[in-house]
Design a protein around this motif. Structure first.
Motif, mmCIF file in Angstrom:
data_model
loop_
_atom_site.group_PDB
_atom_site.id
_atom_site.type_symbol
_atom_site.label_atom_id
_atom_site.label_comp_id
_atom_site.label_asym_id
_atom_site.label_seq_id
_atom_site.Cartn_x
_atom_site.Cartn_y
_atom_site.Cartn_z
ATOM 1 N N PRO A 157 0.679 -1.180 -0.007
ATOM 2 C CA PRO A 157 -0.015 -0.150 0.072
ATOM 3 C C PRO A 157 0.742 1.301 -0.101
ATOM 4 O O PRO A 157 1.960 1.402 0.580
ATOM 5 N N GLY A 158 0.430 2.246 -0.862
ATOM 6 C CA GLY A 158 0.947 3.402 -0.575
ATOM 7 C C GLY A 158 2.385 3.399 -1.657
ATOM 8 O O GLY A 158 3.062 4.668 -2.142
ATOM 9 N N HIS A 159 2.569 2.557 -2.294
ATOM 10 C CA HIS A 159 3.816 2.601 -3.302
ATOM 11 C C HIS A 159 3.260 2.626 -4.793
ATOM 12 O O HIS A 159 1.981 2.504 -4.986
ATOM 13 N N SER A 160 4.088 2.789 -5.739
ATOM 14 C CA SER A 160 3.532 3.082 -6.945
ATOM 15 C C SER A 160 4.887 3.115 -8.031
ATOM 16 O O SER A 160 6.166 2.938 -7.578
ATOM 17 N N LEU A 161 4.699 3.398 -9.367
ATOM 18 C CA LEU A 161 5.582 3.425 -10.314
ATOM 19 C C LEU A 161 5.674 4.786 -10.887
ATOM 20 O O LEU A 161 4.775 5.561 -11.470
ATOM 21 N N TYR A 162 6.670 5.691 -10.404
ATOM 22 C CA TYR A 162 6.803 7.110 -11.068
ATOM 23 C C TYR A 162 7.359 7.037 -12.498
ATOM 24 O O TYR A 162 8.281 6.224 -12.869
ATOM 25 N N VAL A 163 6.517 7.950 -13.336
ATOM 26 C CA VAL A 163 6.717 7.902 -14.771
ATOM 27 C C VAL A 163 7.317 9.306 -14.845
ATOM 28 O O VAL A 163 6.455 10.216 -14.608
ATOM 29 N N ARG A 164 8.492 9.223 -15.628
ATOM 30 C CA ARG A 164 9.160 10.629 -15.994
ATOM 31 C C ARG A 164 9.419 10.662 -17.462
ATOM 32 O O ARG A 164 10.331 10.164 -17.797
ATOM 33 N N PRO A 165 8.392 11.377 -18.210
ATOM 34 C CA PRO A 165 8.707 11.633 -19.608
ATOM 35 C C PRO A 165 9.488 12.929 -19.625
ATOM 36 O O PRO A 165 9.315 13.906 -19.076
ATOM 37 N N THR A 166 10.223 13.019 -20.446
ATOM 38 C CA THR A 166 11.282 14.089 -20.855
ATOM 39 C C THR A 166 11.533 14.285 -22.124
ATOM 40 O O THR A 166 11.688 13.451 -23.066
ATOM 41 N N LEU A 167 11.700 15.642 -22.459
ATOM 42 C CA LEU A 167 12.082 16.104 -23.876
ATOM 43 C C LEU A 167 13.048 17.124 -23.914
ATOM 44 O O LEU A 167 13.115 18.330 -23.230
ATOM 45 N N ILE A 168 13.954 16.881 -24.463
ATOM 46 C CA ILE A 168 15.347 17.883 -24.722
ATOM 47 C C ILE A 168 15.850 18.240 -25.957
ATOM 48 O O ILE A 168 15.411 17.437 -26.866
ATOM 49 N N GLY A 169 16.433 19.122 -26.023
ATOM 50 C CA GLY A 169 16.975 19.768 -27.450
ATOM 51 C C GLY A 169 18.147 19.215 -27.733
ATOM 52 O O GLY A 169 19.132 19.194 -26.689
ATOM 53 N N THR A 170 18.542 18.507 -28.659
ATOM 54 C CA THR A 170 19.895 17.910 -28.916
ATOM 55 C C THR A 170 20.632 18.471 -30.096
ATOM 56 O O THR A 170 21.806 17.655 -30.902
ATOM 57 N N GLN A 171 20.230 19.478 -30.415
ATOM 58 C CA GLN A 171 21.072 20.139 -31.903
ATOM 59 C C GLN A 171 22.413 20.340 -31.743
ATOM 60 O O GLN A 171 22.996 20.635 -30.380
ATOM 61 N N LYS A 172 23.388 19.647 -32.384
ATOM 62 C CA LYS A 172 24.688 19.800 -32.338
ATOM 63 C C LYS A 172 25.422 21.089 -32.471
ATOM 64 O O LYS A 172 26.261 21.062 -33.553
ATOM 65 N N ALA A 173 25.038 22.117 -32.008
ATOM 66 C CA ALA A 173 25.510 23.398 -32.209
ATOM 67 C C ALA A 173 25.423 24.311 -31.145
ATOM 68 O O ALA A 173 24.490 24.105 -30.563
ATOM 69 N N ILE A 174 26.315 25.239 -30.948
ATOM 70 C CA ILE A 174 26.026 26.361 -29.888
ATOM 71 C C ILE A 174 25.521 27.517 -30.507
ATOM 72 O O ILE A 174 26.230 28.038 -31.260
ATOM 73 N N GLY A 175 24.516 27.803 -30.065
ATOM 74 C CA GLY A 175 23.715 29.172 -30.469
ATOM 75 C C GLY A 175 22.059 28.871 -29.955
ATOM 76 O O GLY A 175 21.704 27.903 -29.998
ATOM 77 N N VAL A 176 21.699 30.064 -29.691
ATOM 78 C CA VAL A 176 20.112 30.068 -29.110
ATOM 79 C C VAL A 176 19.082 30.089 -30.127
ATOM 80 O O VAL A 176 19.213 30.989 -30.990
ATOM 81 N N GLY A 177 18.409 29.101 -30.357
ATOM 82 C CA GLY A 177 17.369 29.000 -31.100
ATOM 83 C C GLY A 177 16.678 27.700 -30.982
ATOM 84 O O GLY A 177 16.996 26.973 -30.287
ATOM 85 N N PRO A 178 15.559 27.662 -31.700
ATOM 86 C CA PRO A 178 14.784 26.546 -31.880
ATOM 87 C C PRO A 178 15.815 25.326 -32.293
ATOM 88 O O PRO A 178 16.510 25.351 -33.370
ATOM 89 N N PRO A 179 15.760 24.112 -31.700
ATOM 90 C CA PRO A 179 16.684 23.259 -31.994
ATOM 91 C C PRO A 179 16.403 22.432 -33.275
ATOM 92 O O PRO A 179 14.866 22.201 -33.433
ATOM 93 N N ASN A 180 16.981 21.963 -34.166
ATOM 94 C CA ASN A 180 16.662 20.940 -35.466
ATOM 95 C C ASN A 180 16.618 19.467 -34.765
ATOM 96 O O ASN A 180 16.233 18.929 -35.728
ATOM 97 N N GLU A 181 16.930 19.097 -33.700
ATOM 98 C CA GLU A 181 16.985 17.923 -33.088
ATOM 99 C C GLU A 181 16.383 17.894 -31.842
ATOM 100 O O GLU A 181 16.857 18.760 -31.154
ATOM 101 N N ALA A 182 15.734 16.994 -31.715
ATOM 102 C CA ALA A 182 15.495 16.615 -30.125
ATOM 103 C C ALA A 182 15.131 15.169 -29.644
ATOM 104 O O ALA A 182 15.078 14.278 -30.648
ATOM 105 N N LEU A 183 15.037 14.814 -28.554
ATOM 106 C CA LEU A 183 14.914 13.596 -27.908
ATOM 107 C C LEU A 183 13.799 13.560 -26.896
ATOM 108 O O LEU A 183 13.809 14.374 -25.879
#
Length: 382
Positions: A142-168
């Motif tokens: 009782p009182g236990h559960s499975l914590y679910v952690r969805p995550t979305l990250i920007g993975t563009q391979k470049a230094i520069g502020v802007g919308p990423p062209n790749e994500a995961l």
């Protein structure tokens, strides 16, 4: 499909690829679980590219991600996440609690920092399959559960502020025990006037990684003063906003009898929590008579309005303060017994077992719906 040939604008569950681990880990003893420290055998990953859209979802062995040092998430905090729980019922059925709200909020957060959006229903189907594969990790106690952690990250391979062209997009699972294993223990808050969590027009209403790291130093400062958490205040009026990483509720005695349940409005600084919405919905249904809650008196008024420390302090001194509590996925309800404010403690009443006359019936209904002892369409079968 979009106008660009070969681009997939939605996550497609029919393309899900599953590779089960050949070296499953031993299941941990439930008594040893520490929140967020133990993870299941598998994870879900879905890549995205600006030209091709969402790639094939994959469930594979839990393990490290391969990121380039130039990935935008590492430099500009292009990351959002969600937190929800799966429960295993006595009959073996596994359910999620209001996951549609998490999917909706995750898309809202993604839009705020120019990450790609997705079909929440489709992603939820992939998450359900991940949970089905690792459902043996859901503790039975009782009182236990499975914590679910969805995550979305920007993975563009470049230094520069802007919308990423790749994500995961990835999802990991963690078995967890009750937030209060030895019963409810009210916490003390430090009404911080030195730091702010959010400001109008900022990002406080979104579940972004960037919102959390700046709260660590204020948390350490609160601990130095002998308090468990921060009570985030805003403006010269010291409006109450949130408690630590939870939404905040306060209950006052009404003139003439009954209670007023108050929470700050969603003004752009407050995170629209799933538990917050659940508390408000149950309280309003009780107030209207459509779903009376056992143990909760009549004469309840539910208000989404600003509340200041001046009002709370005066109510405490006048005996009109009933209780104050935080609400969130991890703890569900977290009662408060005092607030350190401008050099003195404002004392908050707590009822038997730590909870007050409004929070306890609402908590009982919420937990009942989560665990399946109270039937509800908020409980979604996995």
């Amino acid at each position: 499909m979009s106008g660009k040939k070969g681009k997939t604008d939605v996550v497609t569950p029919s393309r899900l690829e599953v590779t089960r681990t050949t070296q499953p880990k031993p299941l941990p003893e439930s008594s040893t679980l520490k929140f967020g420290h133990t993870f299941t055998d598998h994870m879900l990953t879905i890549p995205w590219h600006v030209d091709s859209g969402w790639g094939a979802p994959q469930i594979s062995r839990y393990g490290p991600l391969a990121l380039e040092p130039s990935s935008t998430v590492l430099h500009y905090a292009q990351t959002i996440f969600e937190g929800m729980k799966a429960y295993r019922h006595e009959n073996g059925r596994v359910t999620l609690f209001r996951p549609d709200m998490n999917m909706k909020r995750m898309n809202t957060s993604a839009t705020r920092i120019a990450l790609p959006t997705f079909d929440g229903v489709a992603l939820l189907e992939c998450i359900k399959e991940l949970i089905r594969i690792d459902k043996s990790w859901i503790p039975l106690e009782p009182g236990h559960s499975l914590y679910v952690r969805p995550t979305l990250i920007g993975t563009q391979k470049a230094i520069g502020v802007g919308p990423p062209n790749e994500a995961l997009l990835f999802v990991i699972l963690s078995p967890v025990g009750p937030y209060y294993p030895n019963g409810f223990k009210p916490v003390s808050l430090y009404g911080t006037t030195e730091f702010v969590r959010a400001a109008p027009g900022g990002t406080g209403a979104f579940k972004l990684g960037v919102n959390y790291a700046p709260g660590i130093l204020p948390q350490k400062e609160a601990a130095k003063h002998g308090y468990a958490q921060n009570l985030w205040l805003h403006g010269p009026e010291h409006y109450l906003t949130e408690v630590g990483t939870m939404n905040m509720f306060v209950v006052f005695h009404k003139d003439g009898g009954g209670y007023e349940l108050v929470t700050p409005p969603l003004d752009g600084m407050i995170l629209p929590g799933v538990t917050r919405d659940s508390v408000l919905t149950l309280a309003r249904e009780h107030a209207s008579g459509s779903n009376p809650l056992r143990g909760l008196t009549g004469g309840l008024t539910v208000s989404e309005r600003p509340v200041t420390m001046k009002e709370v302090k005066e109510a405490s001194h006048a005996g009109k303060l009933v209780e104050l509590f935080g609400a969130g996925t991890a703890a569900v309800i977290s009662p408060v017994d005092k607030i350190g404010y401008l050099g003195e403690d404002v004392h908050i009443p707590t009822g038997e077992g730590g909870m007050g006359p409004v929070s306890r019936p609402i908590w009982a209904e919420l937990v009942g719906r989560q665990t399946g002892t109270i039937p509800s369409d908020w409980s979604v079968i996995v």
